[in-house]
Design a protein around this motif. Structure first.
Motif, PDB file in Angstrom:
ATOM      1  N   SER A 195       1.120  -1.150  -0.257  1.00 39.59           N
ATOM      2  CA  SER A 195       0.065  -0.200   0.051  1.00 39.59           C
ATOM      3  C   SER A 195       0.693   1.394  -0.104  1.00 39.59           C
ATOM      4  N   ILE A 196       0.140   2.474  -0.567  1.00 43.15           N
ATOM      5  CA  ILE A 196       1.265   3.738   0.289  1.00 43.15           C
ATOM      6  C   ILE A 196       0.266   4.773   1.158  1.00 43.15           C
ATOM      7  N   PHE A 197      -0.952   3.924   1.781  1.00 43.03           N
ATOM      8  CA  PHE A 197      -1.685   4.412   2.990  1.00 43.03           C
ATOM      9  C   PHE A 197      -1.595   3.336   4.254  1.00 43.03           C
ATOM     10  N   ALA A 198      -0.710   2.499   4.435  1.00 39.65           N
ATOM     11  CA  ALA A 198      -0.521   1.393   5.582  1.00 39.65           C
ATOM     12  C   ALA A 198      -0.293   1.434   6.251  1.00 39.65           C
ATOM     13  N   ASN A 199      -0.506   1.521   7.847  1.00 43.35           N
ATOM     14  CA  ASN A 199       0.671   1.451   9.007  1.00 43.35           C
ATOM     15  C   ASN A 199       1.783   0.770   8.399  1.00 43.35           C
ATOM     16  N   ASN A 200       2.672   1.105   9.788  1.00 43.34           N
ATOM     17  CA  ASN A 200       4.450   1.337   9.529  1.00 43.34           C
ATOM     18  C   ASN A 200       4.298   1.075   8.194  1.00 43.34           C
ATOM     19  N   VAL A 201       4.736   1.933   7.629  1.00 41.90           N
ATOM     20  CA  VAL A 201       4.492   1.767   6.121  1.00 41.90           C
ATOM     21  C   VAL A 201       6.917   2.420   6.602  1.00 41.90           C
ATOM     22  N   GLU A 202       7.612   1.874   5.915  1.00 37.33           N
ATOM     23  CA  GLU A 202       8.767   2.492   5.898  1.00 37.33           C
ATOM     24  C   GLU A 202       9.370   2.500   4.380  1.00 37.33           C
ATOM     25  N   PHE A 203      10.596   3.219   3.918  1.00 36.24           N
ATOM     26  CA  PHE A 203      11.070   3.434   2.479  1.00 36.24           C
ATOM     27  C   PHE A 203      12.091   4.635   2.646  1.00 36.24           C
ATOM     28  N   THR A 204      12.841   3.864   2.089  1.00 38.80           N
ATOM     29  CA  THR A 204      14.321   5.161   0.976  1.00 38.80           C
ATOM     30  C   THR A 204      14.141   4.829  -0.485  1.00 38.80           C
ATOM     31  N   SER A 205      13.978   5.682  -0.770  1.00 30.80           N
ATOM     32  CA  SER A 205      13.245   6.584  -1.646  1.00 30.80           C
ATOM     33  C   SER A 205      14.117   7.414  -2.577  1.00 30.80           C
ATOM     34  N   ILE A 206      14.608   6.956  -4.198  1.00 32.00           N
ATOM     35  CA  ILE A 206      15.396   8.353  -5.059  1.00 32.00           C
ATOM     36  C   ILE A 206      15.117   8.591  -5.702  1.00 32.00           C
ATOM     37  N   GLY A 207      14.826  10.370  -6.225  1.00 36.74           N
ATOM     38  CA  GLY A 207      14.164  10.091  -7.123  1.00 36.74           C
ATOM     39  C   GLY A 207      14.228  11.622  -7.475  1.00 36.74           C
ATOM     40  N   TYR A 208      14.001  11.838  -9.141  1.00 36.48           N
ATOM     41  CA  TYR A 208      14.635  12.870  -9.366  1.00 36.48           C
ATOM     42  C   TYR A 208      13.362  13.627 -10.067  1.00 36.48           C
ATOM     43  N   GLU A 209      13.459  14.672 -11.397  1.00 35.56           N
ATOM     44  CA  GLU A 209      12.613  15.940 -11.686  1.00 35.56           C
ATOM     45  C   GLU A 209      14.233  16.478 -12.492  1.00 35.56           C
ATOM     46  N   ALA A 210      12.866  16.449 -13.827  1.00 32.19           N
ATOM     47  CA  ALA A 210      13.255  18.300 -14.556  1.00 32.19           C
ATOM     48  C   ALA A 210      12.511  18.979 -15.145  1.00 32.19           C
ATOM     49  N   ALA A 211      12.629  20.327 -14.387  1.00 30.93           N
ATOM     50  CA  ALA A 211      11.953  20.947 -14.604  1.00 30.93           C
ATOM     51  C   ALA A 211      12.494  22.147 -16.057  1.00 30.93           C
ATOM     52  N   TYR A 212      11.564  22.983 -17.039  1.00 31.05           N
ATOM     53  CA  TYR A 212      11.343  23.226 -17.610  1.00 31.05           C
ATOM     54  C   TYR A 212      10.952  24.609 -18.228  1.00 31.05           C
ATOM     55  N   TYR A 213      11.364  25.640 -17.916  1.00 25.28           N
ATOM     56  CA  TYR A 213      10.341  27.214 -18.405  1.00 25.28           C
ATOM     57  C   TYR A 213      10.479  27.069 -19.834  1.00 25.28           C
ATOM     58  N   ILE A 214       9.326  26.989 -19.707  1.00 25.64           N
ATOM     59  CA  ILE A 214       8.314  28.425 -21.172  1.00 25.64           C
ATOM     60  C   ILE A 214       8.952  29.582 -21.460  1.00 25.64           C
ATOM     61  N   THR A 215       8.188  29.874 -20.698  1.00 21.63           N
ATOM     62  CA  THR A 215       8.821  31.705 -20.094  1.00 21.63           C
ATOM     63  C   THR A 215       9.095  31.560 -18.916  1.00 21.63           C
ATOM     64  N   LYS A 216       9.132  32.553 -18.615  1.00 24.15           N
ATOM     65  CA  LYS A 216       9.866  33.091 -17.342  1.00 24.15           C
ATOM     66  C   LYS A 216       8.915  32.990 -15.925  1.00 24.15           C
ATOM     67  N   LYS A 217       7.923  32.257 -16.602  1.00 28.46           N
ATOM     68  CA  LYS A 217       6.729  32.508 -15.198  1.00 28.46           C
ATOM     69  C   LYS A 217       6.278  30.694 -15.420  1.00 28.46           C
ATOM     70  N   ILE A 218       6.570  30.354 -17.060  1.00 28.51           N
ATOM     71  CA  ILE A 218       5.420  28.942 -16.795  1.00 28.51           C
ATOM     72  C   ILE A 218       6.240  27.991 -17.356  1.00 28.51           C
ATOM     73  N   GLY A 219       6.320  26.619 -17.097  1.00 26.58           N
ATOM     74  CA  GLY A 219       6.816  25.688 -17.160  1.00 26.58           C
ATOM     75  C   GLY A 219       5.913  24.478 -17.196  1.00 26.58           C
ATOM     76  N   VAL A 220       7.427  23.657 -16.977  1.00 28.03           N
ATOM     77  CA  VAL A 220       6.832  21.687 -17.381  1.00 28.03           C
ATOM     78  C   VAL A 220       7.603  20.809 -16.612  1.00 28.03           C
ATOM     79  N   SER A 221       6.765  19.846 -15.915  1.00 28.20           N
ATOM     80  CA  SER A 221       8.439  19.092 -15.416  1.00 28.20           C
ATOM     81  C   SER A 221       7.855  17.947 -15.398  1.00 28.20           C
ATOM     82  N   LEU A 222       9.052  17.054 -15.019  1.00 28.26           N
ATOM     83  CA  LEU A 222       8.533  15.346 -15.605  1.00 28.26           C
ATOM     84  C   LEU A 222       9.440  14.410 -14.076  1.00 28.26           C
TER      85      LEU A 222
END
Length: 261
Positions: A208-235
């Motif tokens: 689950s992701i909602f259970a009791n006594n959940v434990e984990f070590t997670s590694i994550g990556y993200e890329a965010a691209y600015y289309i304009t100075k204020k608006i962008g997309v991310s993955l």
């Protein structure tokens, strides 16, 4: 008056989970999906208000077929609802030179479904009201003229309804490339249960992701691209490298954001 607003989709599909001993076991293929809005707004130079609203969340299970003759054993199911909402604030109490420190309080509202489907294991929330308090320390500089930051956090998550409380900590860093167009970010997040709750940690889905006594070590990556100075997309992509009582499959997310500075 400044703020950061992000509309995104998050997806997990898995046929395996970490057991309560940390081993990986198979399970019937399940998926979790949500559409969510994340917002931070600067009330003052020191105080931000925060909201995370998964306004559509869906938990599904595939059909189960016989491995001998291919006949249908059990039809799949799906439950859709709003997810658990987080509301809170972040207060910056220290800023000097390239260092900054803040305190964050998030209140987790039990707005999702915690007992859906024919066996009660289809969840879009955990059914408990939690209070998460953390301290954050960050450092920003430039590396060869490129903006760079690193930060760390440590927090305690108080969970109600006989759930165990949690200790959470992690690291994050990012660098800005291509004339401030792209952020490349890496994260490590750790959740440790304090094992002080009385709720049964298992359900018929086993992971689950909602259970009791959940434990984990997670590694994550993200890329965010600015289309304009204020608006962008991310993955983004994240995976649990170890865990207990949680699905053992990577998650992916993508979104569009508005950054008002």
């Amino acid at each position: 008056g400044n703020g950061f607003y992000k509309l995104s989709a998050w997806y997990l599909k898995t046929d395996q989970h970490y057991t309560d001993t940390g081993d990986i076991d198979p399970n019937v293929t399940r998926s979790q999906f949500n559409l969510n809005l994340y917002a931070e707004y600067g009330v003052s130079n020191k105080l931000d208000v925060i909201a995370y609203v998964p306004f559509f969340a869906r938990a599904t299970q595939n059909n189960i077929f016989s491995q001998t003759n291919g006949s249908l054993i059990q039809e799949g199911e799906a439950v859709s609802s709003i997810g658990d909402i987080d509301l809170g604030f972040n207060y910056n109490f220290f800023r000097k030179n390239k260092w900054s420190a803040s305190a964050k309080l998030l209140l987790g509202l039990p707005t999702g479904e915690d007992n859906g489907g024919s066996d009660g294991s289809y969840q879009t929330g955990d059914g408990e009201f939690n209070q998460y308090l953390s301290g954050l320390l960050g450092y920003s500089t430039q590396i060869n003229g490129l903006p760079f930051y690193a930060k760390t956090y440590l927090g305690i998550n108080n969970r109600t309804q006989n759930f165990s409380d949690e200790l959470r900590f992690g690291l994050e860093s990012g660098i800005n490339l291509f004339n401030n167009k792209v952020w490349i970010i890496g994260r490590i997040d750790v959740v440790e249960s304090l094992q002080n709750g009385s709720l049964n940690a298992q359900n018929s889905a086993q992971g689950s992701i909602f259970a009791n006594n959940v434990e984990f070590t997670s590694i994550g990556y993200e890329a965010a691209y600015y289309i304009t100075k204020k608006i962008g997309v991310s993955l983004s992509y994240a995976t649990a490298t170890s865990g207990r009582i949680i699905f053992a499959t990577p998650t992916i997310a993508g979104g569009i954001f508005l950054d008002i500075k």
